[in-house]
Write a protein that holds these residues in place. Structure first.
Motif, PDB file in Angstrom:
ATOM      1  N   GLN A   7       0.842  -1.209   0.000  1.00 32.77           N
ATOM      2  CA  GLN A   7       0.000   0.000   0.000  1.00 32.77           C
ATOM      3  C   GLN A   7       0.875   1.257   0.000  1.00 32.77           C
ATOM      4  O   GLN A   7       0.581   2.237  -0.686  1.00 32.77           O
ATOM      5  N   LEU A   8       1.963   1.201   0.753  1.00 35.53           N
ATOM      6  CA  LEU A   8       2.867   2.368   0.800  1.00 35.53           C
ATOM      7  C   LEU A   8       3.534   2.574  -0.553  1.00 35.53           C
ATOM      8  O   LEU A   8       3.696   3.702  -1.021  1.00 35.53           O
ATOM      9  N   MET A   9       3.895   1.479  -1.213  1.00 33.31           N
ATOM     10  CA  MET A   9       4.519   1.582  -2.530  1.00 33.31           C
ATOM     11  C   MET A   9       3.528   2.156  -3.543  1.00 33.31           C
ATOM     12  O   MET A   9       3.887   3.015  -4.357  1.00 33.31           O
ATOM     13  N   THR A  10       2.298   1.724  -3.485  1.00 31.66           N
ATOM     14  CA  THR A  10       1.278   2.221  -4.402  1.00 31.66           C
ATOM     15  C   THR A  10       1.031   3.703  -4.151  1.00 31.66           C
ATOM     16  O   THR A  10       0.948   4.522  -5.093  1.00 31.66           O
ATOM     17  N   THR A  11       0.956   4.066  -2.911  1.00 31.67           N
ATOM     18  CA  THR A  11       0.730   5.469  -2.546  1.00 31.67           C
ATOM     19  C   THR A  11       1.920   6.324  -2.969  1.00 31.67           C
ATOM     20  O   THR A  11       1.753   7.440  -3.485  1.00 31.67           O
ATOM     21  N   ALA A  12       3.121   5.799  -2.806  1.00 29.64           N
ATOM     22  CA  ALA A  12       4.321   6.539  -3.186  1.00 29.64           C
ATOM     23  C   ALA A  12       4.363   6.736  -4.702  1.00 29.64           C
ATOM     24  O   ALA A  12       4.745   7.818  -5.194  1.00 29.64           O
ATOM     25  N   GLU A  13       3.962   5.707  -5.453  1.00 28.87           N
ATOM     26  CA  GLU A  13       3.916   5.860  -6.908  1.00 28.87           C
ATOM     27  C   GLU A  13       2.897   6.913  -7.330  1.00 28.87           C
ATOM     28  O   GLU A  13       3.144   7.728  -8.231  1.00 28.87           O
ATOM     29  N   LYS A  14       1.722   6.894  -6.671  1.00 30.17           N
ATOM     30  CA  LYS A  14       0.680   7.905  -6.979  1.00 30.17           C
ATOM     31  C   LYS A  14       1.182   9.311  -6.660  1.00 30.17           C
ATOM     32  O   LYS A  14       0.964  10.251  -7.425  1.00 30.17           O
ATOM     33  N   LEU A  15       1.877   9.422  -5.534  1.00 29.27           N
ATOM     34  CA  LEU A  15       2.426  10.735  -5.154  1.00 29.27           C
ATOM     35  C   LEU A  15       3.493  11.188  -6.144  1.00 29.27           C
ATOM     36  O   LEU A  15       3.568  12.371  -6.501  1.00 29.27           O
ATOM     37  N   ALA A  16       4.298  10.261  -6.621  1.00 32.46           N
ATOM     38  CA  ALA A  16       5.340  10.602  -7.587  1.00 32.46           C
ATOM     39  C   ALA A  16       4.712  11.047  -8.901  1.00 32.46           C
ATOM     40  O   ALA A  16       5.159  12.022  -9.532  1.00 32.46           O
ATOM     41  N   ASN A  17       3.665  10.348  -9.336  1.00 25.45           N
ATOM     42  CA  ASN A  17       2.957  10.736 -10.558  1.00 25.45           C
ATOM     43  C   ASN A  17       2.313  12.124 -10.409  1.00 25.45           C
ATOM     44  O   ASN A  17       2.360  12.944 -11.326  1.00 25.45           O
ATOM     45  N   ALA A  18       1.726  12.352  -9.239  1.00 24.41           N
ATOM     46  CA  ALA A  18       1.105  13.655  -8.990  1.00 24.41           C
ATOM     47  C   ALA A  18       2.158  14.759  -8.981  1.00 24.41           C
ATOM     48  O   ALA A  18       1.944  15.862  -9.509  1.00 24.41           O
ATOM     49  N   ALA A  19       3.318  14.474  -8.426  1.00 29.33           N
ATOM     50  CA  ALA A  19       4.400  15.457  -8.384  1.00 29.33           C
ATOM     51  C   ALA A  19       4.896  15.755  -9.795  1.00 29.33           C
ATOM     52  O   ALA A  19       5.176  16.912 -10.141  1.00 29.33           O
ATOM     53  N   GLU A  20       4.993  14.724 -10.632  1.00 31.22           N
ATOM     54  CA  GLU A  20       5.413  14.938 -12.019  1.00 31.22           C
ATOM     55  C   GLU A  20       4.381  15.780 -12.782  1.00 31.22           C
ATOM     56  O   GLU A  20       4.739  16.674 -13.551  1.00 31.22           O
ATOM     57  N   ALA A  21       3.080  15.516 -12.537  1.00 26.98           N
ATOM     58  CA  ALA A  21       2.016  16.289 -13.199  1.00 26.98           C
ATOM     59  C   ALA A  21       2.069  17.748 -12.747  1.00 26.98           C
ATOM     60  O   ALA A  21       1.943  18.676 -13.555  1.00 26.98           O
ATOM     61  N   LEU A  22       2.275  17.944 -11.454  1.00 23.77           N
ATOM     62  CA  LEU A  22       2.391  19.313 -10.931  1.00 23.77           C
ATOM     63  C   LEU A  22       3.600  20.021 -11.535  1.00 23.77           C
ATOM     64  O   LEU A  22       3.540  21.207 -11.856  1.00 23.77           O
ATOM     65  N   ASP A  23       4.685  19.284 -11.695  1.00 25.53           N
ATOM     66  CA  ASP A  23       5.895  19.866 -12.273  1.00 25.53           C
ATOM     67  C   ASP A  23       5.648  20.294 -13.720  1.00 25.53           C
ATOM     68  O   ASP A  23       6.069  21.372 -14.148  1.00 25.53           O
ATOM     69  N   ARG A  24       4.938  19.434 -14.486  1.00 21.94           N
ATOM     70  CA  ARG A  24       4.618  19.798 -15.871  1.00 21.94           C
ATOM     71  C   ARG A  24       3.702  21.038 -15.919  1.00 21.94           C
ATOM     72  O   ARG A  24       3.908  21.953 -16.719  1.00 21.94           O
ATOM     73  N   VAL A  25       2.695  21.085 -15.048  1.00 23.47           N
ATOM     74  CA  VAL A  25       1.762  22.224 -15.018  1.00 23.47           C
ATOM     75  C   VAL A  25       2.502  23.494 -14.645  1.00 23.47           C
ATOM     76  O   VAL A  25       2.290  24.559 -15.253  1.00 23.47           O
ATOM     77  N   LEU A  26       3.381  23.394 -13.655  1.00 20.43           N
ATOM     78  CA  LEU A  26       4.163  24.579 -13.255  1.00 20.43           C
ATOM     79  C   LEU A  26       5.070  25.052 -14.377  1.00 20.43           C
ATOM     80  O   LEU A  26       5.264  26.253 -14.573  1.00 20.43           O
ATOM     81  N   GLY A  27       5.628  24.112 -15.136  1.00 21.85           N
ATOM     82  CA  GLY A  27       6.463  24.481 -16.278  1.00 21.85           C
ATOM     83  C   GLY A  27       5.657  25.241 -17.327  1.00 21.85           C
ATOM     84  O   GLY A  27       6.117  26.247 -17.892  1.00 21.85           O
TER      85      GLY A  27
END
Length: 130
Positions: free
Chosen positions: A8-28
Motif C-alpha cells: 500500500q505504501l509503494m502504491t501510494t508513493a507511486e501515486k504521489l510521484a505521478n502527482a508530483a510529475e504532473a504538478l511539475d509539468r503544469v508549473l512548467g
C-alpha cells in the motif's frame, strides 16, 4: 510491517510521484505562459513609450496652442461681460450730464424757493405741534 502495508505504501508513493510529475509539468507550462505574457507587456510598454515620445512634441504644442486660443477667447468674453454689467448697473447720470446741469442751474430754483416745499413743511410742523 507486513507485506500488505508495504504494498500500500509503494502504491501510494507511486501515486504521489505521478502527482508530483504532473504538478511539475503544469508549473512548467505556467512559467512559460508567464514569460510570454511578460514579453508581450514589455513590447506594449515600449511601443507606448515610443509613441508618447514621438507624439509629445506635435501633440503638446498643438494642444497648448488650442488652450491658449481658448484662454484668450474666454478673457475677451469676460471683459465684454464686465463692461456690459458696468453699463447695466449704472444708476447715476454720466459726468458730462451732471456738469452740464450744474452749469445751467439757476439759483432761484433751489428747494428753499419752491412754494410747495414751504407749504409741506408748514403743514408738517403744524400737525406735529397739535
Amino acid at each position: 510491517m507486513n507485506e500488505e502495508m508495504t504494498q500500500q505504501l509503494m502504491t501510494t508513493a507511486e501515486k504521489l510521484a505521478n502527482a508530483a510529475e504532473a504538478l511539475d509539468r503544469v508549473l512548467g507550462k505556467l512559467d512559460s505562459q508567464q514569460e510570454a505574457l511578460n514579453a508581450k507587456v514589455d513590447r506594449i510598454v515600449a511601443a507606448v513609450e515610443e509613441r508618447l515620445s514621438d507624439g509629445d512634441t506635435d501633440d503638446s504644442s498643438e494642444s497648448s496652442r488650442k488652450l491658449q486660443a481658448r484662454v484668450a477667447e474666454l478673457e475677451k468674453a469676460n471683459t465684454e461681460l464686465k463692461a456690459q454689467s458696468a453699463r447695466m448697473a449704472r444708476k447715476t447720470l454720466p459726468p458730462v450730464v451732471t456738469a452740464l446741469l450744474g452749469k445751467t442751474a439757476r439759483p432761484e430754483t433751489s428747494w428753499r424757493r419752491r412754494p410747495w416745499i414751504k407749504a409741506c413743511s408748514r403743514s408738517a410742523w403744524s400737525s406735529a405741534s397739535r
